[in-house]
Design a protein around this motif. Structure first.
Motif, PDB file in Angstrom:
ATOM      1  N   ALA A 597       0.987  -1.303  -0.022  1.00  0.00           N
ATOM      2  CA  ALA A 597       0.062   0.022   0.165  1.00  0.00           C
ATOM      3  C   ALA A 597       0.952   1.298  -0.104  1.00  0.00           C
ATOM      4  O   ALA A 597       0.768   2.219  -0.648  1.00  0.00           O
ATOM      5  N   LEU A 598       1.879   1.095   0.744  1.00  0.00           N
ATOM      6  CA  LEU A 598       2.891   2.612   0.821  1.00  0.00           C
ATOM      7  C   LEU A 598       3.463   2.755  -0.512  1.00  0.00           C
ATOM      8  O   LEU A 598       3.966   3.716  -0.906  1.00  0.00           O
ATOM      9  N   ARG A 600       2.298   1.690  -3.486  1.00  0.00           N
ATOM     10  CA  ARG A 600       1.397   2.447  -4.234  1.00  0.00           C
ATOM     11  C   ARG A 600       1.257   3.829  -3.937  1.00  0.00           C
ATOM     12  O   ARG A 600       1.024   4.637  -4.858  1.00  0.00           O
ATOM     13  N   GLN A 601       1.524   4.382  -2.961  1.00  0.00           N
ATOM     14  CA  GLN A 601       1.203   5.724  -2.449  1.00  0.00           C
ATOM     15  C   GLN A 601       2.467   6.410  -3.071  1.00  0.00           C
ATOM     16  O   GLN A 601       2.194   7.673  -3.590  1.00  0.00           O
ATOM     17  N   ALA A 602       3.580   5.991  -2.898  1.00  0.00           N
ATOM     18  CA  ALA A 602       4.870   6.452  -3.490  1.00  0.00           C
ATOM     19  C   ALA A 602       4.567   6.639  -5.094  1.00  0.00           C
ATOM     20  O   ALA A 602       5.057   7.565  -5.671  1.00  0.00           O
ATOM     21  N   ALA A 603       4.221   5.375  -5.652  1.00  0.00           N
ATOM     22  CA  ALA A 603       3.909   5.476  -7.110  1.00  0.00           C
ATOM     23  C   ALA A 603       2.996   6.487  -7.616  1.00  0.00           C
ATOM     24  O   ALA A 603       3.127   7.038  -8.568  1.00  0.00           O
ATOM     25  N   ASP A 604       1.813   6.545  -6.777  1.00  0.00           N
ATOM     26  CA  ASP A 604       0.898   7.766  -7.086  1.00  0.00           C
ATOM     27  C   ASP A 604       1.474   9.244  -6.930  1.00  0.00           C
ATOM     28  O   ASP A 604       1.111   9.975  -7.566  1.00  0.00           O
ATOM     29  N   HIS A 605       2.555   9.262  -6.008  1.00  0.00           N
ATOM     30  CA  HIS A 605       3.383  10.582  -5.983  1.00  0.00           C
ATOM     31  C   HIS A 605       4.548  10.555  -7.001  1.00  0.00           C
ATOM     32  O   HIS A 605       5.182  11.503  -7.083  1.00  0.00           O
ATOM     33  N   GLY A 606       4.472   9.625  -8.268  1.00  0.00           N
ATOM     34  CA  GLY A 606       5.484   9.644  -9.200  1.00  0.00           C
ATOM     35  C   GLY A 606       6.742   9.071  -9.087  1.00  0.00           C
ATOM     36  O   GLY A 606       7.650   9.324  -9.804  1.00  0.00           O
TER      37      GLY A 606
END
Length: 671
Positions: A597-598, A600-606
């Motif tokens: 999940a973390l 994925r959050q980092a990926a969502d931030h590019g």
């Protein structure tokens, strides 16, 4: 009746001339008189000037409107009249009629109205003896000697004159003729009525940022010493973006942007960013790509031959320079006073030499242009031998500064007292050291450019003595300068001074210094108060502090607080915090879902690294379709190695050769 009609007609012409104003009347009189002397009719003049017949007729007719700037410039060029004088009449005519013309739009003034020394072309000869406060010195320039870089520069000017916006930044060491080359290159544009804008007030960066969007067509933007614009910590990236926007805006073109830089600044601005670290010069790097032009240190054989011919033809300044610099070919430096500056340094009294070496060390280690006298004086003691120190008189400092203030050939002094421009608005909190107010009260001095560069080369492996660090700690107050010296002290294993300097910057509220101070205490094993320092820095917007606080909370078992802090850091642009937190969760073994999940959050931030790790996790879980999708997303975001690594993973299994080959092909398609 005929007589009456003639009188009425004459009165009508007189009324028309009176209505148009004296400036417009004089402008038309001069244009028409020269046309008559050249025995050209209006049709022939229009063809020669590249204008329409109607345009010329209206420009010369008392019934027409005031001609435009472009029309006046074209007619003046065709008739070989002084463009600057006619443009002044055109401007006055526009003011008389209350109209606005292109000449009033945008910053700058006609090139013909600039004096080269106003644009920082190095003076090379004595001024007029009669000069004074009310009459500036008339400074001579030596004859210009074209070199190979001038051909490239001339091509850029021709492109601009033909309607294509261009930028070119000349790169060379101090006093090699970069600014003079730019000045000579724009002279053809002066004859075409171009204007020139040199942003410098209240500071170079502020002026450029505030007015670049107002620059109009047929303007030369003069960015001499471009590090003061592109290297400004607060505004450099925005200035680069504004220049790029100006160059691609067809409605505002054509424009010509000319700049100069030392090689070390180009190397700094164009160096590839380090993965995982901030990229402070991304827009500057893009702006400079393919747009720099090297200016050699020395004249080659062809240039020396040209200079010799001009010297023999009566150019005394060139003759004097060649008598000293012919062997090394460093004619431009000699003309600017560089050799004499070095002689003054090498032959200086011990006290004066000590002050110069303090200034050299200060500049190369990151102190700003304006060096406080109290700092220089206090730092000089350990630069002296015991014998020289014992022989100092009570007025040694006064005498040493007076010695260094004496001008050398080229109107330069090794170390001169200067007065920074007074601030005209509150300065930005992150303003660069070179544009900020002086570090302390009292007189400030500036080191000559060539002496500074000499110090960067000859003293780059030397560590300043204790008196330097003590004076810096006692007298410098600008946080950025202190931070620069903190890093310099650490690099030279002066760890106690690094700690004291960092504490001083932190006491002045610098977030970066607070982070550095906390890290120092951690490395020393003193964790008391460390978290409080990080929190103080985080409150001032430091993502590095948020990142470290997240790690500390994770280490303490407070995962909820750790995730909150990491997400805050990511929101401020530090995706590395989420990545590190995810990696820590993953290491525990029983928190795979939380780690994913973390990521994925980092990926969502590019963060492309997070996308790749997610692809690895999906591949390990057997979901090859999801792994391939994530790897392709990483490749689409710039991580072209992601598909290659995934292909290698497939290949290792042995029974997925075709799938691996397909992925290799996709990686190739991504470049």
């Amino acid at each position: 009746m005929n007589t009456g009609e003639h009188t009425t007609s004459g009165e009508r012409v007189h009324d028309e001339q009176s209505a148009e104003g004296p400036a417009l009347t004089e402008l038309r009189r001069r244009l028409d008189a020269r046309r008559a002397r050249a025995r050209l009719n209006q049709t022939q003049l229009a063809k020669q000037a590249g204008l329409g017949r109607t345009t010329v007729s209206q420009a010369l007719s008392p019934r027409g409107d005031a001609p435009s700037v472009d029309t006046v410039a074209a007619l003046a060029g065709a008739l070989k009249l002084p463009v600057g004088e006619l443009l002044e009449l055109q401007r006055a005519a526009a003011e008389e009629s209350g109209t606005t013309t292109g000449q009033e739009m945008g910053p700058g003034r006609p090139i013909s109205r600039w004096e080269p020394h106003e644009l920082e072309v190095h003076p090379a000869g004595p001024g007029d003896a009669a000069s004074g406060p009310a009459m500036p010195a008339v400074r001579a320039l030596p004859g210009y000697v074209p070199r190979e870089h001038d051909r490239v520069l001339d091509n850029a000017v021709q492109d601009a004159a033909a309607g294509r916006s261009r930028i070119l930044v000349l790169v060379g060491t101090s006093s090699t003729g970069k600014t003079r080359a730019c000045w000579e290159a724009v002279q053809p544009l002066a004859a075409k009525g171009w204007r020139l804008w040199h942003p410098f007030d209240p500071t170079r960066a502020e002026a450029a940022l505030e007015h670049l969007h107002n620059v109009g067509p047929r303007t030369v933007v003069w960015l001499n010493e471009a590090q003061h614009y592109l290297g400004d910590r607060a505004a450099g990236e925005r200035i680069a973006a504004a220049v790029h926007r100006l160059l691609v805006d067809e409605e505002r073109g054509p424009v010509l942007v000319l700049g100069t830089l030392w090689p070390e600044y180009v190397a700094k601005y164009t160096a590839p960013p380090t993965p995982g670290e901030q990229d402070p010069y991304s827009r500057v790097r893009e702006l400079l790509a393919g747009r720099t032009l090297a200016v050699p240190d020395a004249f080659d054989a062809a240039a020396l031959a040209t200079a010799t011919a001009r010297a023999e033809g009566g150019d005394q300044l060139l003759a004097d320079a060649l008598s000293r610099a012919r062997d090394g070919g460093r004619v431009a430096q000699d003309l600017a006073g560089a050799p004499e500056l070095l002689n003054r340094y090498e032959q200086a009294s011990p006290a004066a030499r000590a002050l110069l070496e303090v200034a050299m060390d200060a500049r190369r280690l990151g102190v700003g242009l304006h060096l406080p006298q109290v700092f220089l004086t206090d730092a000089a003691s350990d630069y002296l031998t015991d014998i020289d120190y014992d022989q100092l008189t009570d007025d040694w400092a006064e005498r040493a500064y007076a010695e260094l203030a004496k001008l050398v050939h080229g109107k330069q002094a090794p170390l001169r007292r200067t007065t920074p421009r007074p601030p005209r608005r509150p300065s930005a909190p992150t303003a660069g050291a070179d544009t900020a107010a002086p570090s302390s009260a009292g007189p400030v001095f500036r080191l000559a450019d060539y002496v500074e560069q000499h110090g960067r080369t000859t003293r780059k492996h030397l560590c300043p003595p204790a008196s330097f660090w003590h004076a810096a700690h006692a007298h410098l107050t600008h946080p950025e300068e202190i931070n620069n010296l903190t890093r310099a002290a650490e690099d030279r294993h002066r760890l106690q001074w690094a700690h004291h300097l960092c504490s001083r910057a932190a006491n002045h509220g610098d977030a970066g210094a607070l982070v550095s101070l906390a890290a120092m205490q951690e490395r020393a094993g003193d964790r008391k108060g460390v978290e409080a320092l990080y929190r103080q820095a985080a409150d001032q917007g430091s993502t590095a502090a948020l990142h470290r606080l997240a790690e500390m909370r994770e280490e303490a078992g407070d995962r909820e607080a750790a995730e909150t802090l990491a997400r805050q850091a990511a929101d401020y642009g530090s995706t590395a915090a989420l990545w590190r937190l995810a990696a820590m969760r993953e290491k525990t073994g029983d928190h795979r879902e939380a780690a994913e999940a973390l990521y994925r959050q980092a990926a969502d931030h590019g963060d492309t690294h997070a996308l790749w790790r997610l692809a690895e996790m999906q591949e390990e879980a057997g979901d090859r379709e999801a792994a391939e999708t994530l790897a392709r997303q990483a490749a689409d975001h710039g991580d072209t190695a992601a598909l290659w690594r995934l292909a290698a993973m497939r290949e290792k299994t042995g029974d997925h050769r075709e799938a691996a080959e397909a992925l290799y092909r996709q990686a190739a398609d991504h470049g």
